[in-house]
Design an enzyme around this catalytic site. Structure first.
Site, PDB file in Angstrom:
ATOM      1  N   TYR A  96       2.256   6.320  13.163  1.00 59.60           N
ATOM      2  CA  TYR A  96       2.658   5.004  13.663  1.00 59.60           C
ATOM      3  C   TYR A  96       1.801   4.627  14.866  1.00 59.60           C
ATOM      4  CZ  TYR A  96       6.810   5.222  10.701  1.00 59.60           C
ATOM      5  OH  TYR A  96       7.652   5.289   9.625  1.00 59.60           O
ATOM      6  N   ASN A 119       8.390  -3.843   5.223  1.00 56.61           N
ATOM      7  CA  ASN A 119       7.367  -4.067   4.206  1.00 56.61           C
ATOM      8  C   ASN A 119       8.039  -4.400   2.870  1.00 56.61           C
ATOM      9  OD1 ASN A 119       5.196  -3.937   2.416  1.00 56.61           O
ATOM     10  ND2 ASN A 119       5.174  -1.700   2.408  1.00 56.61           N
ATOM     11  N   CYS A 127       3.359   1.917   2.919  1.00 60.42           N
ATOM     12  CA  CYS A 127       4.093   2.276   4.134  1.00 60.42           C
ATOM     13  C   CYS A 127       4.553   3.734   4.094  1.00 60.42           C
ATOM     14  CB  CYS A 127       5.262   1.317   4.356  1.00 60.42           C
ATOM     15  SG  CYS A 127       6.381   1.167   2.963  1.00 60.42           S
ATOM     16  N   HIS A 128       4.596   4.332   2.900  1.00 59.56           N
ATOM     17  CA  HIS A 128       4.981   5.745   2.802  1.00 59.56           C
ATOM     18  C   HIS A 128       3.919   6.660   3.419  1.00 59.56           C
ATOM     19  CE1 HIS A 128       2.566   5.006  -0.848  1.00 59.56           C
ATOM     20  NE2 HIS A 128       2.231   6.275  -0.790  1.00 59.56           N
ATOM     21  N   GLU A 154       0.610  12.292  -4.095  1.00 52.10           N
ATOM     22  CA  GLU A 154      -0.740  11.920  -3.663  1.00 52.10           C
ATOM     23  C   GLU A 154      -1.510  13.097  -3.069  1.00 52.10           C
ATOM     24  OE1 GLU A 154      -0.632   8.441  -1.171  1.00 52.10           O
ATOM     25  OE2 GLU A 154       0.274   7.222  -2.751  1.00 52.10           O
TER      26      GLU A 154
END
Length: 166
Positions: A96, A119, A127-128, A154
């Site tokens: 952040y 979002n 945003c993850h 991912e």
């Protein structure tokens, strides 16, 4: 002339996604309850077809980047944060604090967190991929378990090991 918003749904490994948009672009991709969306999934409006296809490719493992017109509704600051989030590549994370520094300075960290939480286009606006400075998985509108799943998927987090019983 009124702008018509279209909606459909997509079943994913993480549950149902409600996808909304207009001829100008995608306005929303959010997790929702199955009961709300099963009927909507039977018809995909033309303006949402590319989004559905790209999300299916993402979950099939053949897509890492999205190429869609996005029209999220938010303040100028929120849109600035959401644009910055789209710069975080697949398989990477940012804190952040680093997003705040990129957008308007360290003092904006709470505002960045709030914008991240609002979002309206999950996964596509990733945003993850925003985590705490200490590496902690803090906050996710879709639930922390989904954030953890996406980051494992991912390759950011290591897969959970299973112990052999024998």
């Amino acid at each position: 002339m009124a702008i018509t918003t279209h909606t459909t749904a997509l079943e994913t490994p993480l549950g149902w996604l409600r996808i909304s948009g207009t001829d100008q672009g995608i306005t929303e991709v959010k997790f929702c309850e199955e009961s709300e969306e099963r009927v909507a999934a039977t018809h995909i409006p033309d303006c949402l077809r590319a989004c559905v296809q790209q999300l299916e490719e993402y979950f099939a493992g053949s897509r890492k980047d999205f190429d869609l017109m996005l029209c999220p509704v938010g303040t100028a600051f929120q849109n600035q944060v959401w644009q910055q989030l789209q710069r975080i590549p697949y398989g990477k994370t940012e804190s952040y604090l680093s997003v705040a520094r990129a957008v308007s300075g360290e003092k904006a960290i709470r505002a960045v967190g709030a914008a991240n939480g609002r979002n309206p286009i999950c996964i596509i606006v990733p945003c993850h991929r925003v985590i705490g400075s200490d590496g902690s998985l803090t906050g996710y509108a879709g639930g922390l378990w989904r954030k953890e799943w996406l980051l494992r998927y991912e390759g950011v987090l290591k897969p959970v090991s299973q112990f052999s019983l024998f």
